[in-house]
Design an enzyme around this catalytic site. Structure first.
Site, mmCIF file in Angstrom:
data_model
loop_
_atom_site.group_PDB
_atom_site.id
_atom_site.type_symbol
_atom_site.label_atom_id
_atom_site.label_comp_id
_atom_site.label_asym_id
_atom_site.label_seq_id
_atom_site.Cartn_x
_atom_site.Cartn_y
_atom_site.Cartn_z
ATOM 1 N N ALA A 265 41.871 36.887 40.991
ATOM 2 C CA ALA A 265 42.217 37.471 42.295
ATOM 3 C C ALA A 265 43.394 38.436 42.343
ATOM 4 O O ALA A 265 43.464 39.268 43.244
ATOM 5 C CB ALA A 265 42.476 36.330 43.284
ATOM 6 N N ALA A 266 44.363 38.317 41.433
ATOM 7 C CA ALA A 266 45.589 39.134 41.572
ATOM 8 C C ALA A 266 45.312 40.603 41.213
ATOM 9 O O ALA A 266 44.488 40.865 40.337
ATOM 10 C CB ALA A 266 46.672 38.581 40.665
ATOM 11 N N GLY B 151 45.243 41.026 44.504
ATOM 12 C CA GLY B 151 44.770 40.503 45.776
ATOM 13 C C GLY B 151 44.185 41.493 46.762
ATOM 14 O O GLY B 151 43.912 41.128 47.905
ATOM 15 N N LYS C 188 41.230 42.680 46.946
ATOM 16 C CA LYS C 188 39.898 42.272 47.425
ATOM 17 C C LYS C 188 39.970 40.949 48.195
ATOM 18 O O LYS C 188 39.210 40.734 49.127
ATOM 19 C CB LYS C 188 38.920 42.197 46.246
ATOM 20 C CG LYS C 188 38.738 43.547 45.577
ATOM 21 C CD LYS C 188 37.749 43.519 44.438
ATOM 22 C CE LYS C 188 37.830 44.788 43.617
ATOM 23 N NZ LYS C 188 39.061 44.868 42.769
ATOM 24 N N GLU D 168 43.916 32.679 39.981
ATOM 25 C CA GLU D 168 44.543 33.653 39.079
ATOM 26 C C GLU D 168 45.202 32.897 37.944
ATOM 27 O O GLU D 168 45.963 31.964 38.183
ATOM 28 C CB GLU D 168 45.559 34.504 39.855
ATOM 29 C CG GLU D 168 46.440 35.387 39.005
ATOM 30 C CD GLU D 168 45.687 36.371 38.106
ATOM 31 O OE1 GLU D 168 44.789 37.091 38.581
ATOM 32 O OE2 GLU D 168 46.007 36.404 36.894
ATOM 33 N N ARG E 264 51.405 37.224 37.981
ATOM 34 C CA ARG E 264 50.463 37.964 38.838
ATOM 35 C C ARG E 264 50.099 37.138 40.088
ATOM 36 O O ARG E 264 49.865 37.679 41.163
ATOM 37 C CB ARG E 264 49.218 38.355 38.033
ATOM 38 C CG ARG E 264 49.509 39.482 37.028
ATOM 39 C CD ARG E 264 48.298 39.845 36.185
ATOM 40 N NE ARG E 264 47.197 40.409 36.951
ATOM 41 C CZ ARG E 264 47.091 41.684 37.298
ATOM 42 N NH1 ARG E 264 48.027 42.541 36.950
ATOM 43 N NH2 ARG E 264 46.042 42.115 37.976
ATOM 44 N N ASP F 170 43.051 28.860 35.065
ATOM 45 C CA ASP F 170 42.031 29.585 34.315
ATOM 46 C C ASP F 170 40.698 29.314 35.018
ATOM 47 O O ASP F 170 40.264 28.152 35.092
ATOM 48 C CB ASP F 170 41.997 29.075 32.872
ATOM 49 C CG ASP F 170 41.035 29.873 32.006
ATOM 50 O OD1 ASP F 170 40.016 30.362 32.533
ATOM 51 O OD2 ASP F 170 41.299 30.002 30.799
ATOM 52 N N ASP G 60 35.699 39.404 40.165
ATOM 53 C CA ASP G 60 36.140 40.759 39.807
ATOM 54 C C ASP G 60 36.860 40.598 38.464
ATOM 55 O O ASP G 60 38.072 40.415 38.417
ATOM 56 C CB ASP G 60 37.073 41.274 40.918
ATOM 57 C CG ASP G 60 37.508 42.711 40.693
ATOM 58 O OD1 ASP G 60 36.671 43.519 40.271
ATOM 59 O OD2 ASP G 60 38.698 43.012 40.926
ATOM 60 N N CYS H 240 35.833 47.109 36.373
ATOM 61 C CA CYS H 240 36.128 48.543 36.428
ATOM 62 C C CYS H 240 35.872 49.147 35.048
ATOM 63 O O CYS H 240 36.639 49.972 34.564
ATOM 64 C CB CYS H 240 37.540 48.819 36.947
ATOM 65 S SG CYS H 240 38.844 47.954 36.080
HETATM 66 N N1 SAM Z 1 40.438 41.260 42.191
HETATM 67 C C1 SAM Z 1 41.757 41.787 41.950
HETATM 68 C C2 SAM Z 1 42.126 42.735 43.078
HETATM 69 O O1 SAM Z 1 41.244 43.262 43.738
HETATM 70 O O2 SAM Z 1 43.321 42.938 43.320
HETATM 71 C C3 SAM Z 1 41.868 42.434 40.596
HETATM 72 C C4 SAM Z 1 41.510 41.467 39.496
HETATM 73 S S1 SAM Z 1 41.849 42.051 37.865
HETATM 74 C C5 SAM Z 1 40.478 43.062 37.542
HETATM 75 C C6 SAM Z 1 41.477 40.637 36.915
HETATM 76 C C7 SAM Z 1 42.474 39.502 37.092
HETATM 77 O O3 SAM Z 1 41.937 38.353 36.428
HETATM 78 C C8 SAM Z 1 43.836 39.736 36.471
HETATM 79 O O4 SAM Z 1 44.832 39.498 37.419
HETATM 80 C C9 SAM Z 1 43.926 38.691 35.344
HETATM 81 O O5 SAM Z 1 45.231 38.176 35.153
HETATM 82 C C10 SAM Z 1 42.995 37.628 35.870
HETATM 83 N N2 SAM Z 1 42.382 36.741 34.847
HETATM 84 C C11 SAM Z 1 42.156 36.995 33.544
HETATM 85 N N3 SAM Z 1 41.561 35.953 32.956
HETATM 86 C C12 SAM Z 1 41.397 35.009 33.921
HETATM 87 C C13 SAM Z 1 40.863 33.705 33.942
HETATM 88 N N4 SAM Z 1 40.360 33.156 32.810
HETATM 89 N N5 SAM Z 1 40.873 33.005 35.085
HETATM 90 C C14 SAM Z 1 41.387 33.547 36.226
HETATM 91 N N6 SAM Z 1 41.917 34.782 36.261
HETATM 92 C C15 SAM Z 1 41.916 35.512 35.135
#
Ligand code: SAM
Length: 302
Positions: free
Chosen positions: A119-120, A122, A124, A142, A147, A169, A185, A239
């Site tokens: 989510a971070a 955030g 979305k 997250e 983050r 996780d 995402d 992305c």
């Molecule tokens: N959806 C967010 C937004 O719109 O602001 C952007 C998300 S970004 C593409 C992907 C996020 O997933 C990152 O903040 C990353 O730290 C987190 N992430 C990576 N591996 C993860 C996991 N196993 N579980 C949860 N979050 C994870």
């Protein structure tokens, strides 16, 4: 040749996937500065008040046919936007146009249990909170604690009051959870966001990052599908414009799952620049002056 500034592995990959003509279009879209865009945050402001603030500040903007809340400004407008009081009070959020699409495709509903699995920072999550006027029960997960702090800060600033943030996780979420709607995402290589003007982003991209991202994406997507209620919907987005992180991940996660792909159908999107996809019903946005490269797939559990 400025296109040689992009990693060889990336150029070879898009050439193999899309052919020479479309690859040239992709690289051309990455060589021009990208417009700035913002999303009006209905939890703190109205389209009229943001319009008035931009006009008073002498900022030029355009609207888009597919989302009333989206405003498009010239590239490099971020500093001026940050100086507006409405920015400080959370009246709008700077978000790329492509990044506004996944919540629109998911269409979160008031009263629904919604999971935002990565989510971070955030953007979305807050968009989904605004789309439901804070009437959906959103769980935002997250893995990165720093983050997650940024996520909490943004949600508070944007008035997204019905969100439960979990620093976790996503692959290890308890099996008893069930959600009506899920947004994944996923973390990705960022191949769709590369810009000639951003050498740091280009340097961050690598073949290894694509490989590692794809492995995590499959695990996250399988987990997400297992947490989806019967009849529930899930949106997977990245992305990246590389098949390894998109269609290949979807194909792999669908094996043995009771979910199926549902074609993406959003009105007003006819003019969206798209790339060919190898899975019918999914959407891949081509990087241009307006849009960053983005992939979206929608699932329904049966
Ligand atoms: N959806 C967010 C937004 O719109 O602001 C952007 C998300 S970004 C593409 C992907 C996020 O997933 C990152 O903040 C990353 O730290 C987190 N992430 C990576 N591996 C993860 C996991 N196993 N579980 C949860 N979050 C994870």
């Amino acid at each position: 040749m400025t296109e040689n500034m992009f990693p060889a592995f990336f150029r070879e990959s898009i050439n193999r996937q899309y052919g020479a003509e479309i690859s040239a279009q992709i690289l051309s879209g990455m060589q021009q500065p990208r417009c700035t865009s913002l999303r009006v945050n209905a939890l703190r402001a109205s389209i009229e008040s943001v319009t008035a603030a931009l006009e008073t500040a002498g900022l030029t903007f355009e609207k888009l046919p597919w989302y009333d809340s989206a405003f498009l400004l010239p590239a490099g407008s971020e500093t001026e936007l940050r100086s507006l009081p409405l920015y400080e009070s959370g009246g709008f959020y700077m978000q790329s146009l492509s990044a506004m699409l996944p919540p629109l495709v998911l269409a979160p509903q008031a009263g629904a249990d919604v999971l935002d699995m990565a989510a971070a920072p955030g953007g979305k999550t807050a968009q989904m909170a605004a789309m439901t006027a804070n009437k959906a029960n959103i769980t935002a997960v997250e893995v990165n604690a720093i983050r997650a702090e940024r996520l909490r800060h943004n949600l508070q600033k944007l008035g997204a009051s019905r969100v439960n943030v979990m620093v976790r996780d996503g692959r290890k979420l308890e099996d008893f959870f069930r959600f009506d709607q899920i947004l994944l995402d996923a973390p990705c290589s960022g191949s769709g966001t590369m810009l000639l003007s951003d050498p740091t982003g280009i340097r961050a991209f690598s073949e290894k990052l694509v490989r590692n991202s794809a492995a995590i994406q499959v695990q996250l997507l399988r987990k997400a599908l297992s947490l989806l209620k019967k009849g529930g919907t899930l949106v997977y987005s990245t992305c990246s414009i590389l098949e390894a992180e998109n269609e290949a991940v979807v194909r792999s996660a669908l094996k043995g799952s009771s979910a199926h792909l549902e074609p993406i159908n959003l009105s007003g999107l006819n003019d969206l620049p798209t790339l060919p996809v190898s899975l019918e019903g999914t959407l891949c946005v081509r990087p241009t002056k307006l849009y960053e490269g983005f992939f979206i797939a929608k699932f329904r559990n049966t």
